[in-house]
Write an enzyme that holds these catalytic residues in place. Structure first.
Site, PDB file in Angstrom:
ATOM      1  CE  LYS A   9      -4.605  76.781 118.367  1.00 16.30           C
ATOM      2  NZ  LYS A   9      -5.085  77.811 117.397  1.00 16.30           N
ATOM      3  CE1 TYR A  49      -4.478  74.748 112.919  1.00 20.46           C
ATOM      4  CE2 TYR A  49      -2.145  75.146 113.259  1.00 20.46           C
ATOM      5  CZ  TYR A  49      -3.445  75.125 113.739  1.00 20.46           C
ATOM      6  OH  TYR A  49      -3.696  75.505 115.039  1.00 20.46           O
ATOM      7  CG  ASN A 112      -7.328  80.426 118.932  1.00 18.96           C
ATOM      8  OD1 ASN A 112      -6.360  79.660 118.975  1.00 18.96           O
ATOM      9  ND2 ASN A 112      -8.202  80.412 117.943  1.00 18.96           N
ATOM     10  CG  HIS A 115      -6.248  72.132 117.054  1.00 20.14           C
ATOM     11  ND1 HIS A 115      -6.706  72.656 115.865  1.00 20.14           N
ATOM     12  CD2 HIS A 115      -6.402  70.780 116.960  1.00 20.14           C
ATOM     13  CE1 HIS A 115      -7.101  71.651 115.084  1.00 20.14           C
ATOM     14  NE2 HIS A 115      -6.926  70.509 115.724  1.00 20.14           N
ATOM     15  CD  GLU A 126      -7.026  67.932 113.411  1.00 15.15           C
ATOM     16  OE1 GLU A 126      -7.361  67.930 114.616  1.00 15.15           O
ATOM     17  OE2 GLU A 126      -7.467  68.749 112.587  1.00 15.15           O
TER      18      GLU A 126
END
Ligand SMILES: Nc1nc2c(ncn2[C@@H]2O[C@H](COP(=O)(O)OP(=O)(O)O)[C@@H](O)[C@H]2O)c(=O)[nH]1
Ligand SMILES: [Mg+2]
Length: 137
Positions: A9, A49, A112, A115, A126
């Site tokens: 990310k 998402y 974080n 993904h 995805e």
């Protein structure tokens, strides 16, 4: 053999962790089947998402994932989905064990680092959201 979509990310890219993340999967014996640096569009982020549309943090999530480039990749191998999720650590870095990516490099749930797809169905959806079939090796 499974394939899973992994994103480093925007926070992970800013912290120069692309190589670190890829290296951990490669050392484990997983393979990089596709790889590119991309700035995600809002539409692509909302689709990525989709399962979180109704969550209170959805807007924040989309804003963050579109805030800078991400390193998008397909990671392949036996049980790749579960193997990658294990190496990522728990969603909240405060619950992630040391030795996991989030446990080693993150402190907040919103930033974080990585993904990884959570099921074969999510992985298929995805991967298709980021790569064409002829971009996979
Ligand atoms: N700000 C905020 N972000 C969250 C929260 N829960 C999840 N997220 C973010 O949304 C992403 C997707 O959530 P989820 O699919 O449940 O976790 P993951 O599969 O471990 O990434 C997470 O990686 C977090 O970055 C929350 O309560 N607040
Ligand atoms: Mg998830």
């Amino acid at each position: 053999m499974e394939q899973t979509l992994v994103l480093v990310k925007p926070d992970g890219v800013k912290k120069n962790l692309i190589g670190e993340v890829i290296s951990r999967f490669e050392r484990r014996g997983l393979k990089v089947s596709a790889l590119k640096l991309v700035k995600i569009t809002k539409e692509q982020a909302e689709s990525h998402y989709a399962e979180h549309t109704d969550k209170p943090f959805f807007g924040e999530l989309v804003d963050f994932i579109t805030s800078g480039p991400v390193a998008a990749m397909v990671i392949s191998g036996e049980n790749a989905i579960k193997a990658v999720r294990g190496q990522m650590g728990a969603t909240n870095p405060l619950d992630s064990v040391p030795g996991s990516i989030r446990g080693d490099f993150a402190l907040t749930i919103g930033e974080n680092i990585v993904h990884g797809s959570d099921s074969p169905e999510s992985a298929a959806r995805e991967v298709a959201n980021f790569f064409k079939a002829d971009e996979l090796y």
